[in-house]
Write an enzyme that holds these catalytic residues in place. Structure first.
Site, PDB file in Angstrom:
ATOM      1  N   GLU A  69       0.814  -1.219   0.000  1.00  0.00           N
ATOM      2  CA  GLU A  69       0.000   0.000   0.000  1.00  0.00           C
ATOM      3  C   GLU A  69       0.848   1.270   0.000  1.00  0.00           C
ATOM      4  O   GLU A  69       2.043   1.238   0.251  1.00  0.00           O
ATOM      5  CB  GLU A  69      -0.935   0.016   1.210  1.00  0.00           C
ATOM      6  CG  GLU A  69      -0.305  -0.401   2.538  1.00  0.00           C
ATOM      7  CD  GLU A  69       0.860   0.454   3.000  1.00  0.00           C
ATOM      8  OE1 GLU A  69       0.779   1.706   2.896  1.00  0.00           O
ATOM      9  OE2 GLU A  69       1.862  -0.105   3.480  1.00  0.00           O
ATOM     10  N   GLY A 109       6.751   0.049   3.500  1.00  0.00           N
ATOM     11  CA  GLY A 109       5.470  -0.188   2.843  1.00  0.00           C
ATOM     12  C   GLY A 109       5.691  -0.399   1.358  1.00  0.00           C
ATOM     13  O   GLY A 109       6.696  -0.974   0.940  1.00  0.00           O
ATOM     14  N   GLU A 110       4.735   0.029   0.555  1.00  0.00           N
ATOM     15  CA  GLU A 110       4.727  -0.075  -0.903  1.00  0.00           C
ATOM     16  C   GLU A 110       5.078  -1.470  -1.416  1.00  0.00           C
ATOM     17  O   GLU A 110       5.661  -1.640  -2.485  1.00  0.00           O
ATOM     18  CB  GLU A 110       5.611   0.985  -1.559  1.00  0.00           C
ATOM     19  CG  GLU A 110       7.090   0.895  -1.327  1.00  0.00           C
ATOM     20  CD  GLU A 110       7.899   2.035  -1.966  1.00  0.00           C
ATOM     21  OE1 GLU A 110       8.894   1.745  -2.647  1.00  0.00           O
ATOM     22  OE2 GLU A 110       7.535   3.217  -1.771  1.00  0.00           O
ATOM     23  N   ALA A 111       4.730  -2.507  -0.614  1.00  0.00           N
ATOM     24  CA  ALA A 111       4.937  -3.917  -0.971  1.00  0.00           C
ATOM     25  C   ALA A 111       6.398  -4.310  -1.076  1.00  0.00           C
ATOM     26  O   ALA A 111       6.732  -5.348  -1.641  1.00  0.00           O
ATOM     27  CB  ALA A 111       4.209  -4.274  -2.269  1.00  0.00           C
TER      28      ALA A 111
END
Length: 346
Positions: free
Chosen positions: A168, A310-312
């Site tokens: 996300e 974050g950001e996978a």
């Protein structure tokens, strides 16, 4: 017998509950076939440790042996949050759009990880310029909007993939994730709050106050996990929950990223404890109490690298391990092929 004249009207969440009831289980034959081949490979039994069980997991949930890793996909879901006006983040909301532009230009960490491991990459913009309701004084989303957003997240697997990684992007979403954990697991709200993007002591106090205010405002409506998602969540979290559920229905294994992505998984787990059986925790985040959350969900992370981006990014790194594990299983020679004596032979 329920009187049909007085039976409650179906609600938006009933569709989600019905999908949860329809979830398939693991494929025992595929799992057994992988174990049988593993026993013939040129190595001592169990010597590749968890790499062996990862291949079994892939096969069980894809329903085939050997499993494949031909079309892996990482999806980043981006949303914005009304609670950011409470000063809960060290970064302004403008960063949301700027980071999506960065992803599009190939400049994010996740872009490099996907390129290194041959992973597909998609970003889902979830009304980024339209913040959700401020959870301290209103629901983040209503029921219909929550279900619609989950349905949008289900589109992540529409084009086909054999392994899905989810993550996300959203300023303020560690506050929202903390509120979700506090509502689902109970205890002192402050226990679930971490520093997120690096807020100072005053910022951390504002985050705790926001979570406490949100729980107080929505008290009496938090017994249903889907209501918890609607009232305290965000679009990216609802979309990730939808993606996890759609993947299960289509027999696609899922690798979950960190603290915020796991909040989406926690909602599904609260609705049905078997809902995450097809999921793997990519890593344990340095953010807050992620390790405790994973333990509560029965998920053992693959990596512990101190990451909290974050950001996978953690999911993508873990998918690289999956690719290597499967390469060992499919590419190694058997004892017979290599002319290597087995244990006890000779």
């Amino acid at each position: 017998m329920t009187d049909p004249m007085t039976a409650p009207e179906p609600g938006p969440f009933d569709d989600i509950r019905n999908l949860l009831k329809a979830m398939p289980g693991p494929d025992a034959e595929a799992k057994a076939a992988v174990a049988a081949r593993d026993a013939t490979l040129t190595k001592p039994a169990g010597s590749l440790g968890r790499l062996e069980s990862l291949v079994t997991w892939l096969a069980a949930w894809q329903g085939k042996a050997p499993p494949s890793f031909d079309r892996p996909l990482v999806c980043v879901f981006a949303g914005s949050h009304g609670v950011t006006r409470r000063g809960v983040s060290a970064f302004p909301d403008a960063v949301n759009r700027q980071m999506l532009d960065n992803f599009a230009a190939g400049g994010g960490a996740i872009n490099q990880i996907c390129a290194a491991y041959g992973l597909g990459f998609k970003v889902f913009d979830l009304a980024l310029d339209m913040p959700t309701g401020d959870i301290t004084e209103a629901p983040a989303l209503d029921e219909r909007a929550t279900v619609a957003t989950m349905a949008f997240g289900m589109e992540a697997v529409a084009a086909g993939t054999d392994c899905l990684g989810i993550g996300e992007m959203g300023i303020g979403n560690t506050t929202v994730a903390a509120a979700l954990y506090a509502a689902l697991f109970g205890g002192d709200p402050a226990h679930w709050v971490g520093r997120g993007t690096g807020v100072d002591r005053d910022g951390l106090s504002r985050k705790v106050a926001a979570v406490e205010a949100a729980l107080a405002h929505h008290a009496g409506h938090l017994d249903d996990p889907l209501q918890v998602l609607a009232r305290l969540g965000g679009r990216e979290i609802a979309a990730m929950a939808g993606a996890i559920l759609a993947a299960r229905l289509q027999r696609i294994p899922v690798v979950i990223d960190g603290y915020v992505a796991t909040a989406a998984a926690a909602v599904l787990h609260a609705a049905d404890p078997s809902a995450l059986d097809h999921c793997l925790a990519g890593h344990v985040s340095a953010e807050g109490v992620h390790a405790e959350v994973l333990e509560r969900l029965g998920l053992v992370p693959l990596l512990a690298l101190g990451m909290r981006l974050g950001e996978a990014s953690g999911a993508g790194m873990a998918m690289g391990l999956l690719k290597g594990a499967l390469a060992c299983h499919t590419g190694m020679a058997t004892f017979a092929q290599a002319g290597v004596s087995e244990k006890g032979a000779g």
